[in-house]
Design a protein around this motif. Structure first.
Motif, PDB file in Angstrom:
ATOM      1  N   LEU A 142      12.411 -51.640  43.526  1.00 32.91           N
ATOM      2  CA  LEU A 142      11.932 -50.312  43.909  1.00 32.91           C
ATOM      3  C   LEU A 142      12.244 -50.030  45.375  1.00 32.91           C
ATOM      4  N   ILE A 147      15.964 -48.563  41.027  1.00 31.12           N
ATOM      5  CA  ILE A 147      15.349 -47.985  39.823  1.00 31.12           C
ATOM      6  C   ILE A 147      15.200 -46.475  39.993  1.00 31.12           C
ATOM      7  N   GLY A 166       3.573 -47.241  41.568  1.00 28.82           N
ATOM      8  CA  GLY A 166       4.732 -46.414  41.270  1.00 28.82           C
ATOM      9  C   GLY A 166       5.235 -46.567  39.840  1.00 28.82           C
ATOM     10  N   LEU A 167       4.616 -47.475  39.063  1.00 33.92           N
ATOM     11  CA  LEU A 167       5.012 -47.694  37.673  1.00 33.92           C
ATOM     12  C   LEU A 167       3.805 -47.509  36.766  1.00 33.92           C
ATOM     13  N   ARG A 185       8.867 -45.525  35.596  1.00 32.61           N
ATOM     14  CA  ARG A 185       8.736 -45.209  37.026  1.00 32.61           C
ATOM     15  C   ARG A 185       8.252 -43.784  37.155  1.00 32.61           C
TER      16      ARG A 185
END
Length: 186
Positions: A142, A147, A166-167, A185
């Motif tokens: 990341l 990604i 963030g996921l 994501r």
């Protein structure tokens, strides 16, 4: 070990037998791979494989990435630090005659440098179980821009996982000793 579906369907891949503990190679069973791709291509995720740029972290034999390529991914980059795994990936890519659509990156997946190209749409993550390497690899990917926003991440581990910031967790399923977690994501 073989490719389950697509243009390389039935092709036998180079195998490490029951695995290579010294090299941390533990191939994803054909049955688990088939179930995983059924979830991806027939689930609520649309079709994240066709046309995708795929990143295969802790690639091992490369079976997950090559299965994606067989099913319509346009490019796969394998990240593998081990000499034995890298040799198996090269052998399996050659068996598929897929050199033009693949790249092998020899580095530690937990210490990725900045991504030199476009970010990836689909990420496979199959670290050695129980060592905390999966989360470290995702944080590194990341931070390095590997990604893409909206990308799907498929994380194979021995137990349930907590996604890094963030996921978002979309799904998790157990297959014997393996838990497959699907993340997106944000």
């Amino acid at each position: 070990m073989r490719i389950i579906a697509g243009r390389y369907r039935g092709l036998r891949l180079a195998s490490v037998g029951k695995g290579d503990p010294a090299a941390h190679l533990r191939p994803t069973a054909d049955r688990v791979r088939e179930s995983l791709f059924n979830i991806l291509t027939h689930g609520s995720h649309g079709d994240p494989v066709t046309g995708a740029r795929v990143l295969d972290l802790f690639a091992g034999t490369g079976a997950l990435g090559l299965e994606a390529l067989s099913r319509g991914a346009v490019q796969v980059s394998f990240v593998e630090n081990g000499a034995r795994g890298a040799a198996l990936i090269r052998e399996n890519v050659a068996k598929c005659r897929a050199e033009a659509g693949t790249a092998l990156i020899r580095c530690d997946a937990t210490r990725l440098e900045a991504c030199a190209g476009a970010p990836f749409d689909l990420v496979f993550l199959d670290p050695p179980y129980g060592k905390g390497l999966g989360e470290r690899a995702l944080v590194s990917a990341l931070a390095g821009g590997w990604i893409a926003p909206g990308a799907l991440i498929v994380w194979e581990e021995a137990a349930a996982v907590s996604p890094p910031a963030g996921l978002a967790k979309l799904d998790a399923r157990r297959y014997g000793e393996t838990v497959i977690t699907i993340l997106r994501r944000n």
